[in-house]
Design an enzyme around this catalytic site. Structure first.
Site, PDB file in Angstrom:
ATOM      1  N   HIS A  61      -0.860   1.107  11.135  1.00 36.18           N
ATOM      2  CA  HIS A  61      -2.187   0.770  10.605  1.00 36.18           C
ATOM      3  C   HIS A  61      -2.531  -0.703  10.771  1.00 36.18           C
ATOM      4  O   HIS A  61      -1.650  -1.555  10.803  1.00 36.18           O
ATOM      5  CB  HIS A  61      -2.245   1.093   9.102  1.00 36.18           C
ATOM      6  CG  HIS A  61      -1.945   2.503   8.778  1.00 36.18           C
ATOM      7  ND1 HIS A  61      -1.334   2.863   7.602  1.00 36.18           N
ATOM      8  CD2 HIS A  61      -2.167   3.657   9.448  1.00 36.18           C
ATOM      9  CE1 HIS A  61      -1.196   4.183   7.556  1.00 36.18           C
ATOM     10  NE2 HIS A  61      -1.688   4.679   8.674  1.00 36.18           N
ATOM     11  N   TYR A 131       3.626  -3.681  -1.250  1.00 36.08           N
ATOM     12  CA  TYR A 131       3.170  -4.722  -0.332  1.00 36.08           C
ATOM     13  C   TYR A 131       1.940  -5.432  -0.854  1.00 36.08           C
ATOM     14  O   TYR A 131       1.100  -4.867  -1.523  1.00 36.08           O
ATOM     15  CB  TYR A 131       2.924  -4.173   1.072  1.00 36.08           C
ATOM     16  CG  TYR A 131       1.974  -3.020   1.205  1.00 36.08           C
ATOM     17  CD1 TYR A 131       0.701  -3.201   1.726  1.00 36.08           C
ATOM     18  CD2 TYR A 131       2.357  -1.726   0.849  1.00 36.08           C
ATOM     19  CE1 TYR A 131      -0.174  -2.136   1.890  1.00 36.08           C
ATOM     20  CE2 TYR A 131       1.498  -0.659   1.003  1.00 36.08           C
ATOM     21  CZ  TYR A 131       0.228  -0.867   1.516  1.00 36.08           C
ATOM     22  OH  TYR A 131      -0.628   0.187   1.663  1.00 36.08           O
TER      23      TYR A 131
END
Length: 185
Positions: A61, A131
């Site tokens: 991504h 993250y």
């Protein structure tokens, strides 16, 4: 904080200082001054966390334009094989990947700057992946590269990964037109 490796210019594999004793451990997972001292100057504005069973693959991504993101990734429990793909036009490593195992034991963190596609596959059940992002998620600015593209030849360390429907429809790399330019620093 120790930089373990900078395998492709811009990527950073980091090892935090972990203090352990009979009670467990403690470490600073983020300190702006410490990260700036190793060249990570992004302002992180969003934290994300995923929970997955073994063999779940998420990626590759990226986000574009004013929503492009740098990411600082780590594993809280379990383990992943984490991959970054250089998609910066003009980069000497354009189309090259770097992969590393991140897990709850090694406590490594992986910095993925703007201009890279990112993905990971879980190697254990009950894996918690966390993250930080330097920009907000924008559905209209997301993109993806096919995880099993033969031109990339990524060894994901698992057979028959579990994918989302969206990740089954990502672009092949040779048809991909990158919106990112390489800047020599």
């Amino acid at each position: 904080m120790e930089i373990i490796d900078e395998p492709i210019k811009g990527l950073k594999l980091l090892k935090p200082k972990v203090f352990g004793d009979h009670r467990g451990y403690f470490f600073e997972s983020y300190n702006k001054k410490t990260f700036e001292s190793v060249g990570i100057n992004d302002e992180f504005v969003q934290d994300n966390q995923s929970f997955s069973q073994k063999n779940v693959l998420r990626g590759l991504h990226f986000q574009t334009d004013e929503f492009a993101q740098a990411k600082l990734v780590r594993v809280i429990s379990g383990s992943v094989y984490d991959v970054a793909l250089d998609i910066r036009k003009g980069s000497p490593t354009y189309g090259k990947t770097f992969g590393v195992e991140l897990n709850a034991t090694n406590q490594y963190q992986f910095y993925v700057p703007v201009g890279f596609a990112h993905g990971f596959v879980t190697l254990e059940d009950n894996t918690v992946f966390a993250y930080k992002c330097s920009n907000y998620y924008s559905p209209g600015h997301e993109g993806g590269i096919m995880y099993n593209d033969p031109d990339l030849n990524i060894d994901w360390k698992v057979d028959n990964p579990i994918l989302s429907e969206k990740d089954r429809e990502n672009e092949v790399f040779k048809l991909f037109e990158s919106p990112f330019e390489y800047e020599e620093k």
